[in-house]
Each structure stands twice: as C-alpha cells, then as structure tokens.
Design a protein around this motif. Structure first.
Motif, PDB file in Angstrom:
ATOM      1  N   LYS A   1       0.837  -1.208   0.000  1.00  0.00           N
ATOM      2  CA  LYS A   1       0.000   0.000   0.000  1.00  0.00           C
ATOM      3  C   LYS A   1       0.879   1.269   0.000  1.00  0.00           C
ATOM      4  N   ASP A   2       0.229   2.411  -0.250  1.00  0.00           N
ATOM      5  CA  ASP A   2       0.933   3.701  -0.171  1.00  0.00           C
ATOM      6  C   ASP A   2       0.844   4.310   1.228  1.00  0.00           C
ATOM      7  N   ASP A   3       0.074   3.679   2.111  1.00  0.00           N
ATOM      8  CA  ASP A   3      -0.113   4.238   3.462  1.00  0.00           C
ATOM      9  C   ASP A   3       1.206   4.260   4.223  1.00  0.00           C
ATOM     10  N   ALA A   4       1.394   5.336   4.959  1.00  0.00           N
ATOM     11  CA  ALA A   4       2.601   5.440   5.792  1.00  0.00           C
ATOM     12  C   ALA A   4       2.169   5.828   7.202  1.00  0.00           C
ATOM     13  N   THR A   5       2.787   5.188   8.180  1.00  0.00           N
ATOM     14  CA  THR A   5       2.537   5.565   9.573  1.00  0.00           C
ATOM     15  C   THR A   5       3.883   5.737  10.269  1.00  0.00           C
ATOM     16  N   ALA A   6       3.860   6.483  11.341  1.00  0.00           N
ATOM     17  CA  ALA A   6       5.079   6.643  12.155  1.00  0.00           C
ATOM     18  C   ALA A   6       4.667   6.854  13.598  1.00  0.00           C
ATOM     19  N   PHE A   7       5.627   6.695  14.488  1.00  0.00           N
ATOM     20  CA  PHE A   7       5.407   6.869  15.928  1.00  0.00           C
ATOM     21  C   PHE A   7       4.197   6.050  16.372  1.00  0.00           C
ATOM     22  N   ASN A   8       4.291   4.743  16.108  1.00  0.00           N
ATOM     23  CA  ASN A   8       3.235   3.818  16.505  1.00  0.00           C
ATOM     24  C   ASN A   8       1.855   4.271  15.997  1.00  0.00           C
ATOM     25  N   ALA A   9       1.828   4.679  14.730  1.00  0.00           N
ATOM     26  CA  ALA A   9       0.601   5.038  14.004  1.00  0.00           C
ATOM     27  C   ALA A   9      -0.058   6.325  14.505  1.00  0.00           C
ATOM     28  N   GLN A  10       0.669   7.114  15.328  1.00  0.00           N
ATOM     29  CA  GLN A  10       0.100   8.410  15.736  1.00  0.00           C
ATOM     30  C   GLN A  10       0.163   9.391  14.576  1.00  0.00           C
ATOM     31  N   LYS A  11       1.140   9.197  13.695  1.00  0.00           N
ATOM     32  CA  LYS A  11       1.248  10.032  12.491  1.00  0.00           C
ATOM     33  C   LYS A  11       0.881   9.160  11.304  1.00  0.00           C
ATOM     34  N   ARG A  12      -0.048   9.640  10.485  1.00  0.00           N
ATOM     35  CA  ARG A  12      -0.499   8.866   9.331  1.00  0.00           C
ATOM     36  C   ARG A  12      -0.454   9.710   8.071  1.00  0.00           C
ATOM     37  N   GLY A  13      -0.208   9.054   6.941  1.00  0.00           N
ATOM     38  CA  GLY A  13      -0.222   9.762   5.671  1.00  0.00           C
ATOM     39  C   GLY A  13      -0.118   8.772   4.536  1.00  0.00           C
ATOM     40  N   THR A  14       0.051   9.302   3.332  1.00  0.00           N
ATOM     41  CA  THR A  14       0.326   8.420   2.194  1.00  0.00           C
ATOM     42  C   THR A  14       1.531   8.984   1.451  1.00  0.00           C
TER      43      THR A  14
END
Ligand code: 5GP
Length: 234
Positions: free
Chosen positions: A29-42
């Motif tokens: 997928k193009d989904d991106a998460t960071a900091f244990n999914a607190q930050k989300r984007g594509t």
C-alpha cells in the motif's frame, strides 16, 4: 495460482491467501505511519517502489545464500511469497547511531558503530514494539535457541551484504529492521526491505533518503523513495 481472500491488513501491506497453502500474496500500500501510528499519511506510489526495491534486494540476498520468503513479483503492487509462521520479533541492525538509539543514549546521530549493534523488539503495535533481549525470546517460547542463533547469524550476514550493495550505490546503510518466520521448519527472512524499514544516507552529503523524511517532515518524501528505487533497480 489463484488469489484468495485477504487475511491480514497491516500498516503498509495486505496479505492474501492463494489456492496453494504454502504461498501468499503481499500487496504493498501507499499508506505510511510513524510513531506507533500516531502520524499517518500516504506516500504517492510508495507501494510500487517498495515492491520493486524488495524484489531486487530479496533476489540479491537469495543469490548469496540467505533464505528469503520471496518467490516472484506478480504486479506493480503484488509479491508472491512463502507463507511463514512469523516469529514475533523485530531484529534491528545498526551501523551508525540514529533514531531511537540516539534518543535512548542521548547521543548525536551519525557516529559509526563498530562492530554493528543488533537489537530485538517484541512485535506488538499496542505496546509500541518494546525492546527485549534473547532471554525474553527464549522464556516466552517465541523461538528456540537454535533459531535465535540462526536469526542472529542471518541478520549480520544480511547487514554485510546490504552494506556492500548500498555502498556501491553511494548510500550508507545506517540501520534496518528485519523479520523472520518458519516455513516447513526452516527459518526464512520475511516482510520487506525498503526505505520504510531501513535508513539510507547519501554518502557524500549525509542527506536522508528514507522514511525519516516522512517521520520528521523533511519534505521531498516521494523523491527520496524514487531515488533509492532508481539506484537499486537500475
Ligand atoms: P529506530 O529504532 O531507530 O526507530 O529504527 C531502527 C531501524 O529499524 C530504522 O531503519 C527503522 O526504519 C526500522 N524500524 C524499527 N521499527 C520499525 C517498525 O516498526 N516498522 C518499520 N517499518 N521499520 C522499523
């Protein structure tokens, strides 16, 4: 080989069954998460680039004796892989001080770690992948002694091979995370190897060309993935 139902959706991939019980399909997928999914984007076309990069790297590692789950890239976003019984441990190998290690020890990023450092984390989103050691892995029964030794040996071998591969492409392999699983009793390298799971710094300028551009809002995220893809796949 027929694509079946999805049976798992993670942050960056969806896993589909196939009509062969030994094989599954990873969809990137193009989904991106960071900091244990607190930050989300594509990240535009990240899935396509990570599929390509992982294909090249898995083939390279296989050709040098590392058993991986890779079978074949099926399409832009799909990869056929062996079905693994995942060992719930993330292995991190570090060649330079960066990321959570810099934070944990209060150190500047960039210092060389020689010999490289190997860390284990328990793969658990609700807990934020806490750091563990081999004693936890043994005591919880997540892997046997022999498997732990094999995973350590393979992780360092992967590091040496990838360090060399990226060095030839003017990139420093700062650190990376890998996952392993069992298939008919043998340990295989699984998951993916890409700018989501590794840190790459441009050799001359130390410019970051990996997911840290997303994590730290550095801009030019897609450009970084494209640049790594170009250097790896050409
Ligand atoms: P750190 O512990 O410094 O955050 O990460 C070390 C290395 O492992 C980095 O290359 C990072 O991308 C990778 N890494 C660690 N944990 C995860 C994770 O949960 N998901 C992904 N995609 N990469 C991880």
């Amino acid at each position: 080989m027929k694509k079946g139902e999805p049976f798992y959706e993670g942050k960056a991939k969806i896993l589909y069954a196939t009509d062969d019980p030994d094989l599954i399909i990873q969809y990137f997928k193009d989904d991106a998460t960071a900091f244990n999914a607190q930050k989300r984007g594509t990240i535009h076309e990240k899935g396509i680039m990570n599929n390509r990069i992982s294909e090249v790297l898995f083939k390279y590692l296989e050709s040098r004796g590392v058993p991986t789950h890779f079978v074949q890239r099926l399409s832009d976003r799909e990869m056929l892989v062996k079905r693994l019984q995942i060992i719930p441990v993330e292995v991190i190998v570090r060649n330079r001080i960066a990321g959570s290690l810099a934070k944990r020890l209060g150190l500047e990023e960039g210092g060389t770690l020689s010999p490289p450092v190997l860390e284990h984390c328990y793969k658990s989103d609700p807990l934020g992948d806490p750091m563990i050691n081999e004693f936890h892995i043994r005591a919880m029964g997540w892997a046997t002694d022999a498997e732990i030794k094999e995973i350590e040996k393979l992780s360092f071998r992967v590091n040496e091979l990838l360090k060399d591969f990226f060095d030839q492409r003017n990139l420093i392999l700062v650190d990376f995370k890998v996952e392993f699983g069992r298939h008919h009793g043998k340990v295989y390298l699984g998951d993916e190897i890409c700018p989501d799971t590794c840190r790459f710094w441009e050799k001359d300028t130390l410019e970051k060309l990996d997911k840290d551009r997303f994590r730290r809002d550095l801009g030019k995220v897609e450009d970084a993935y494209q640049e790594v893809c170009r250097r790896v796949c050409n």
